[in-house]
Design an enzyme around this catalytic site. Structure first.
Site, PDB file in Angstrom:
ATOM      1  N   LYS A 119       0.315  -1.457   0.127  1.00 36.33           N
ATOM      2  CA  LYS A 119       0.158  -0.394  -0.070  1.00 36.33           C
ATOM      3  C   LYS A 119       0.725   1.265  -0.298  1.00 36.33           C
ATOM      4  O   LYS A 119       0.508   2.269  -0.393  1.00 36.33           O
ATOM      5  CB  LYS A 119      -0.932   0.403   1.143  1.00 36.33           C
ATOM      6  CG  LYS A 119      -2.163  -1.349   1.033  1.00 36.33           C
ATOM      7  CD  LYS A 119      -3.446  -0.798   2.334  1.00 36.33           C
ATOM      8  CE  LYS A 119      -4.958  -1.641   1.772  1.00 36.33           C
ATOM      9  NZ  LYS A 119      -5.366  -1.305   2.609  1.00 36.33           N
TER      10      LYS A 119
ATOM     11  N   LYS B 147     -14.660  -2.004  -2.603  1.00 32.62           N
ATOM     12  CA  LYS B 147     -14.929  -0.767  -2.025  1.00 32.62           C
ATOM     13  C   LYS B 147     -14.607   0.196  -2.601  1.00 32.62           C
ATOM     14  O   LYS B 147     -14.742   1.442  -2.919  1.00 32.62           O
ATOM     15  CB  LYS B 147     -15.045  -1.262  -0.720  1.00 32.62           C
ATOM     16  CG  LYS B 147     -16.534  -1.409   0.235  1.00 32.62           C
ATOM     17  CD  LYS B 147     -15.927  -1.056   2.034  1.00 32.62           C
ATOM     18  CE  LYS B 147     -15.982  -2.271   2.344  1.00 32.62           C
ATOM     19  NZ  LYS B 147     -14.057  -1.901   3.011  1.00 32.62           N
TER      20      LYS B 147
ATOM     21  N   LYS C 193     -10.651  -9.110  -8.253  1.00 29.72           N
ATOM     22  CA  LYS C 193     -11.416  -9.015  -6.704  1.00 29.72           C
ATOM     23  C   LYS C 193     -12.485  -7.667  -7.238  1.00 29.72           C
ATOM     24  O   LYS C 193     -12.541  -6.508  -7.224  1.00 29.72           O
ATOM     25  CB  LYS C 193     -10.849  -9.340  -5.091  1.00 29.72           C
ATOM     26  CG  LYS C 193     -11.817  -9.346  -4.318  1.00 29.72           C
ATOM     27  CD  LYS C 193     -11.341  -9.720  -3.377  1.00 29.72           C
ATOM     28  CE  LYS C 193     -11.018  -7.328  -3.011  1.00 29.72           C
ATOM     29  NZ  LYS C 193     -11.750  -6.911  -1.971  1.00 29.72           N
TER      30      LYS C 193
HETATM   31  P1  ATP Z   1     -11.835  -2.466   1.086  1.00 32.08           P
HETATM   32  O1  ATP Z   1     -10.847  -1.883  -1.758  1.00 32.08           O
HETATM   33  O2  ATP Z   1     -10.672  -0.791   0.814  1.00 32.08           O
HETATM   34  O3  ATP Z   1     -10.020  -3.468   0.694  1.00 32.08           O
HETATM   35  P2  ATP Z   1     -13.571  -4.805   0.353  1.00 32.08           P
HETATM   36  O4  ATP Z   1     -14.483  -4.707  -0.740  1.00 32.08           O
HETATM   37  O5  ATP Z   1     -11.627  -5.276  -0.220  1.00 32.08           O
HETATM   38  O6  ATP Z   1     -12.821  -3.187   0.543  1.00 32.08           O
HETATM   39  P3  ATP Z   1     -13.020  -5.090   3.287  1.00 32.08           P
HETATM   40  O7  ATP Z   1     -13.681  -4.149   4.139  1.00 32.08           O
HETATM   41  O8  ATP Z   1     -11.533  -5.539   2.692  1.00 32.08           O
HETATM   42  O9  ATP Z   1     -13.721  -5.222   1.823  1.00 32.08           O
HETATM   43  O10 ATP Z   1     -13.644  -6.622   3.742  1.00 32.08           O
HETATM   44  C1  ATP Z   1     -14.995  -6.943   4.420  1.00 32.08           C
HETATM   45  C2  ATP Z   1     -15.105  -8.715   4.303  1.00 32.08           C
HETATM   46  O11 ATP Z   1     -15.266  -8.816   2.319  1.00 32.08           O
HETATM   47  C3  ATP Z   1     -14.258  -9.365   4.247  1.00 32.08           C
HETATM   48  O12 ATP Z   1     -14.153 -10.584   5.383  1.00 32.08           O
HETATM   49  C4  ATP Z   1     -13.180  -9.681   2.303  1.00 32.08           C
HETATM   50  O13 ATP Z   1     -13.081 -11.105   3.009  1.00 32.08           O
HETATM   51  C5  ATP Z   1     -14.923 -10.099   2.382  1.00 32.08           C
HETATM   52  N1  ATP Z   1     -14.811  -9.657   0.762  1.00 32.08           N
HETATM   53  C6  ATP Z   1     -13.965  -8.180   0.374  1.00 32.08           C
HETATM   54  N2  ATP Z   1     -14.238  -8.029  -1.126  1.00 32.08           N
HETATM   55  C7  ATP Z   1     -14.544  -9.833  -1.588  1.00 32.08           C
HETATM   56  C8  ATP Z   1     -15.669 -10.118  -2.660  1.00 32.08           C
HETATM   57  N3  ATP Z   1     -15.075  -9.488  -4.278  1.00 32.08           N
HETATM   58  N4  ATP Z   1     -15.357 -11.325  -2.349  1.00 32.08           N
HETATM   59  C9  ATP Z   1     -16.368 -11.859  -1.297  1.00 32.08           C
HETATM   60  N5  ATP Z   1     -15.640 -11.856   0.012  1.00 32.08           N
HETATM   61  C10 ATP Z   1     -15.039 -10.582  -0.444  1.00 32.08           C
HETATM   62 MG    MG Z   2     -10.004  -5.133   0.875  1.00 31.99          MG
END
Ligand code: ATP
Ligand code: MG
Length: 321
Positions: free
Chosen positions: A108, A192, A189
């Site tokens: 990061k 968010k 993936k």
């Molecule tokens: P960021 O982009 O800020 O990392 P993110 O969408 O990856 O956001 P996180 O806050 O990192 O979300 O993760 C929250 C939860 O959602 C975690 O348990 C993670 O494993 C799950 N998660 C995140 N993205 C996915 C995805 N694309 N498919 C399944 N599970 C997900």
């Molecule tokens: Mg994440």
């Protein structure tokens, strides 16, 4: 057993968060489990305070709307004093080498002009999140296992140096199968924090928008209607989303369609139905700020009361407080 998991308000919750994490927390969570909105973690990179506050409330509403008991959910910054105190004790138990070895920090930090010190130390704050609540199991993705290892090391080190205070947590890695990919680039993936929302279906998107996003999902040049993850990642992703909503297997689902168009219509309808009750409850909570404030205050009070004894003991054993 206490399971602890969090979601960072770095953007709106999407269907990957829902199918891969939030829905499971709601279904599988035990009475001692805790889930929180990790707003302090969102501050390690440049962010907008007004948006952060709004996203934190929205995520809290989504967690409760998904069916997690309201008293098992809290917002991290409501415990900022407790966490700040414990974080400092743990920073003084953590070496610079240990913190700078974190793979996620290296990744990061790479793309950033100014690297916030918080980006280096946030795994220690995460250790404080875990140890303050005496969590024994921390469900995480592969990218977070190193941070849970750090929390284990810090707990053990503190316990052996100053006296037994902390429960030693362990990481529980969820199976990768539940990974939802970006609709406009299925090699990536769904996240968010991705810029541009075309390939991301948010749980609060209205039904028409869900339909439009699914219709414009990229599909693969190869027109075979088979579940082949490596050769047809776009179709495979759609089939997995449908499987997540229906409980059927992606292979079985692939056989029941005769066109890509039909697959997309089915995915859109299944998702709209899957999200309908969650969306309705979340929007009604967001429309009633007093109700959401009450849920938030109750969750914070419970999390704080659970942590009081641990924090007081840790401070006393460290010779302060
Ligand atoms: P960021 O982009 O800020 O990392 P993110 O969408 O990856 O956001 P996180 O806050 O990192 O979300 O993760 C929250 C939860 O959602 C975690 O348990 C993670 O494993 C799950 N998660 C995140 N993205 C996915 C995805 N694309 N498919 C399944 N599970 C997900
Ligand atoms: Mg994440």
């Amino acid at each position: 057993m206490t399971r602890l998991s969090a979601i960072t308000p770095s953007g709106h919750a999407h269907i990957g968060n829902h199918l891969g994490a939030i829905r499971r927390w709601a279904r599988e969570g035990g009475p001692g489990d805790l889930y929180f909105v990790s707003d302090l973690h969102a501050m390690t990179v440049s962010y907008n305070p007004t948006r952060l506050r709004k996203l934190s409330r929205e995520l809290l509403a989504v967690l409760v709307a998904a069916g997690i008991a309201p008293d098992r959910v809290f917002v991290q910054s409501d415990l900022v004093r407790e966490l700040g105190a414990l974080s400092w004790l743990l920073e003084c138990a953590c070496s610079f080498g240990e913190a700078s070895r974190m793979t996620q920090f290296k990744q990061k930090a790479e793309g950033q002009g100014v690297v916030r010190l918080g980006l280096l130390t946030y795994p220690v704050l995460m250790a404080a999140d875990i140890l303050l609540q005496r969590a024994t199991e921390v469900p995480v993705g592969h990218d977070q296992t190193q941070h849970v290892e750090l929390a284990r090391s810090l707990a053990r080190r503190f316990n052996s140096t100053y006296g037994e205070v902390f429960a030693v947590p362990r990481a529980v890695v969820a199976p990768m199968a539940s990974r939802v990919m970006d609709l406009s680039d299925p090699s990536r993936k769904m996240s968010k924090s991705t810029q541009g929302a075309a390939g991301t279906v948010f749980v609060l998107d209205d039904p028409d928008l869900v339909r439009r996003k699914i219709r414009s999902a990229v599909t693969d040049g190869d027109a075979r209607l088979e579940y082949r993850v490596a050769e047809q990642p776009g179709l495979a992703n759609l089939l997995e989303i449908l499987a997540g909503c229906t409980g059927k297997s992606p292979v079985e689902l692939a056989e029941s369609f005769d066109s890509y168009g039909a697959v997309k219509e089915a995915v859109a309808e299944a998702l709209i139905e899957e999200l309908r009750p969650l969306r309705a409850r979340a929007l009604s909570l967001l429309a009633d700020p007093a109700e959401l404030d009450a849920v938030r205050a109750a969750g914070a009070a419970l999390a704080r009361s659970r942590s009081e004894h641990t924090l007081a003991s840790a401070l006393r054993m460290a010779g302060v407080g």
